[in-house]
Design an enzyme around this catalytic site. Structure first.
Site, PDB file in Angstrom:
ATOM      1  N   ARG A 244      80.083  28.504  53.171  1.00  0.00           N
ATOM      2  CA  ARG A 244      79.195  29.363  53.963  1.00  0.00           C
ATOM      3  C   ARG A 244      77.946  28.594  54.372  1.00  0.00           C
ATOM      4  O   ARG A 244      77.469  28.719  55.505  1.00  0.00           O
ATOM      5  CB  ARG A 244      78.825  30.620  53.184  1.00  0.00           C
TER       6      ARG A 244
ATOM      7  N   CYS B 189      69.765  33.504  49.954  1.00  0.00           N
ATOM      8  CA  CYS B 189      71.236  33.588  49.927  1.00  0.00           C
ATOM      9  C   CYS B 189      71.661  34.315  51.190  1.00  0.00           C
ATOM     10  O   CYS B 189      71.112  34.070  52.253  1.00  0.00           O
ATOM     11  CB  CYS B 189      71.714  34.292  48.652  1.00  0.00           C
TER      12      CYS B 189
END
Length: 292
Positions: free
Chosen positions: A191, A247
């Site tokens: 990611r 995040c």
């Protein structure tokens, strides 16, 4: 005392009146699953807090997928559950501690230090043959007065400035004397690199950020690594640096904050909106691949 506690530690203090156990189980994409699991069985005396209904505020144009809750609203919820400023809180979940760490961070953000996370979560507790119940406790309301610690947060404008400065000095956050603030991306490496994105509308990372996957702070059973192991894990970082952690939505960054503080990093802040907030601004640049 460490921010995490063992099953035996909790068992020995299970019914102490100054303690509140909080079940934070929650499954992304299945918003009712956590509460249903709690209602089926939980640690005796535990109350339930929902990641999206209690530990976040409603989603807006900006702020990410899990915006921080309003401090007064959260304080009122805590008070209703019998949690006061003198309470000791032990949080657990079944998601490797990410939701429990969100509550841990939020309570400290509200000025409350007596908060801990159960190592291994609910499954480890149950697998160890420790007691569980479906009884929901009756709680006497208390009074929780927040003392918000604004210095624990970094906003999007500051992150923009840090990103620009880091990129301008070449992105080498581990060695550049010109870089005093480090951006840490807590997501899985695919990611971070922009190779795979299933949660947010755009893939990649904030330019200049380095990648420390939050699950790499733990063993396979969900327990946190030792201080020595974590020191080795974060060896590329200078403890004199300021660190901003993010995040996808500000939840899984919290275990990284905990782990960094566990090994002596003193100036660690959270970009609460995280990647999902960053990409809500069309002008914000996006990095892909590894930082060089």
């Amino acid at each position: 005392m460490d921010a995490t506690v063992s099953k035996r530690w909790l068992l020995a203090r299970l019914y102490e009146p100054e303690q509140t156990i909080v079940d934070c189980r929650f499954t992304l994409g299945k918003p009712d699953a956590g509460r249903e699991s709690y209602e089926q069985e939980h640690i005796p005396g535990a109350v339930y807090l929902d990641l999206e209904l209690d530990l976040s505020s409603p989603v807006g144009e900006h702020g990410g997928r899990h915006p921080l809750p309003d401090p007064q609203v959260l304080a009122a919820r805590l008070s209703k559950l019998g949690i006061g400023n003198d309470s000791r809180i032990v949080a657990y979940d079944d998601e490797s501690g990410m939701n429990a760490a969100r509550l841990w961070w939020l309570l400290r953000y509200l000025g409350h230090e007596q908060v801990f996370i159960l190592e291994g979560g609910f499954s480890a507790w149950k697998d160890g043959k420790y007691p569980v119940t479906d009884h929901q406790p009756v709680r006497v309301p208390s009074s929780f007065v927040p003392n918000v610690q604004t210095q624990m947060l970094a906003d999007v404008e500051e992150v923009r400035q840090v990103s620009e400065k880091t990129v301008n000095v070449g992105g080498d956050v581990s060695s550049s004397p010109s870089t005093s603030i480090v951006l840490i991306d807590s997501r899985a490496n695919d990611r971070y690199q922009g190779m795979n994105e299933t949660m947010d509308k755009k893939a990649g990372h904030i330019p200049g950020a380095v990648n420390y996957f939050w699950k790499d702070t733990q063993h396979a059973d969900g327990s946190y690594k030792s201080a020595e192991e974590l020191k080795e894990h974060f060896a590329g970082l200078d403890k004199a640096s300021e660190i901003i952690v993010y995040c996808g939505s500000g939840v899984t960054a919290c275990p990284n904050v905990l782990a960094l503080e566990k090994v002596g990093f003193k100036n660690v802040r959270l970009y609460a909106g995280s990647w999902s907030d960053w990409i809500s601004y069309d002008d914000n640049p996006i990095g892909t691949g590894e930082e060089v």
